[in-house]
Design an enzyme around this catalytic site. Sequence first.
Site, PDB file in Angstrom:
ATOM      1  N   HIS A 264       0.728  -1.892   0.276  1.00  0.00           N
ATOM      2  CA  HIS A 264      -0.252  -0.405  -0.311  1.00  0.00           C
ATOM      3  C   HIS A 264       0.953   1.634  -0.006  1.00  0.00           C
ATOM      4  CE1 HIS A 264      -3.489   1.702   1.026  1.00  0.00           C
ATOM      5  NE2 HIS A 264      -2.582   3.022   1.910  1.00  0.00           N
ATOM      6  N   GLU A 265       1.799   1.521   1.247  1.00  0.00           N
ATOM      7  CA  GLU A 265       2.920   2.631   0.950  1.00  0.00           C
ATOM      8  C   GLU A 265       3.677   2.535  -0.349  1.00  0.00           C
ATOM      9  OE1 GLU A 265       1.571   4.641   3.377  1.00  0.00           O
ATOM     10  OE2 GLU A 265       0.502   3.697   4.530  1.00  0.00           O
ATOM     11  N   GLU A 294      -5.507   7.711  -2.771  1.00  0.00           N
ATOM     12  CA  GLU A 294      -5.932   6.926  -2.065  1.00  0.00           C
ATOM     13  C   GLU A 294      -5.670   5.058  -3.368  1.00  0.00           C
ATOM     14  OE1 GLU A 294      -5.089   6.725   1.371  1.00  0.00           O
ATOM     15  OE2 GLU A 294      -5.965   4.181   1.184  1.00  0.00           O
TER      16      GLU A 294
END
Length: 503
Positions: A264-265, A294
């Site tokens: 994700h990051e 996002e």
Amino acid sequence: MTLQEALNQYNDWKFRLSAYEMALSIINIDRLTVAPSDGAAYRDERTAFLSGELFSIQTDPQILPVLKQLKDSPAVDADLRREASLYFKETTKLTCIPKEEFVAFRKASDASYDAWMEAREKNDYAVFEPHLLGMIEWQKKLFGYRNDSRDVYDQMLDEYEPGTDRVFYDSFFTKLRERIVPLIQKVVQSEPIDTSFLKQSFPVELQKKWTETVLLPYLGFDRGWGYQNETEHPFTSWTCENDCRTTTRYEEQNLISSIFSTIHEVGHAWYEHNISSRYDGSILSSGVSSGMHESQSRLCENYLGRTLPFWKALYPSLQETFPEQLRSVSLEQFVRAVNASFPSAVRTEADELTYPLHIMIRYEIERGLFDGTLSAEHLDETWNRMYRELLGVEVKNAKEGILQDVHWSDGSFGYFPTYALGSAFAAQFMHKMRQEIAVDHFLERREYTSVMAWLRKNIHTYGARYDAPGIMKLAAGEEFDPGYYLDYLETKYSRLYYLESSV
Ligand code: ZN
């Protein structure tokens, strides 16, 4: 002022701004990762001084007319006009608030954060309640200075996702609710997926070694432009295209927590890294909105990272690293487990299917708080009731309920909905990407960077040059349509849980 004089002044201002921003960003990363705790008092005083200097530069009375001249001048190229108009908007927001009001708000929001922490420790919503009320009143007051006739909550939604308001989100969440709620009910009634093997003991040192030697290289997260550290709450931070920092958190009893937070990051980091370098040092060199950012991290985490082709490439080495724990778990069993859906009380632990309902609850509460149909008083009871009705979950206590998220403690209302919007954007991008490139083939063959190249060309490179609807049109060739997201969820979970075909 001649155009050349305005440009000189502008470039000098922008450079000073970016220098302070870089310094403060690096100090903050250091503070949240490796800085020794006893040095906090010394550092905090000097950091506060630097923040004050940055504020003075941002609100320099001479800059507004310069920005106005540049944004309105037909002689200026379109990139620069967009840049100047974004700075103009940001600067106007800051300068319209009297400084003493701004300082008083910062104090109130610090106190509110402390109260939130205390309330969590005591597991008692009542400790936080007056501060939540205070933050709402503060935001009404601060937005009141903006001379904007729109409703305050509409302005706050627009702040995080330009162009959105309650009408937009009401329609978005209604569509989500209609199709997701019945799908969850079917999943809940079907045979649960075994995930118990993910909760054994996985020594952190081994997890870390696998992440650093296998996962990060697979993701193309190169030390030339990025670096991963550890923190309590994972985040991504950056100063320019070639300096992106991510963090993760390893948990011994949970193998996949750090894996998916890393994917994700690093997805956020790729977005920043891929923005055209000609925007470096300017407001355009950043993702265009919270929802768009996002969308990129969730696309990587869920739409790539939870697929069979992704794990075909990586699972053998994970199994080798944890032979005892994973010997008898097949690739297919592992992939099913990382996609399993269980309604739960905590947003950050929610799976892809139930996640948007956590967001819907927060949106409805925020909306009600600002239009006066809900009161902060006993809001924990409303919270618990909504979890029961929408997710069928009994919230055990305030810490796992209304006190679980930090966002409201500093008055960040309007942020939550962008999380759900990001997932929906990602589905539409993914649909288009699959039409154009052989995504699964690249994932399986360890060519993750080829997938990132599609994102760079179609989304990342633009930075904040266009707004989110503009980027959606450029990348997907059409306007945003949440139908792609709902189709994706229905197809995925019907297959995963062997449901009677509902699609
Ligand atoms: Zn994120």
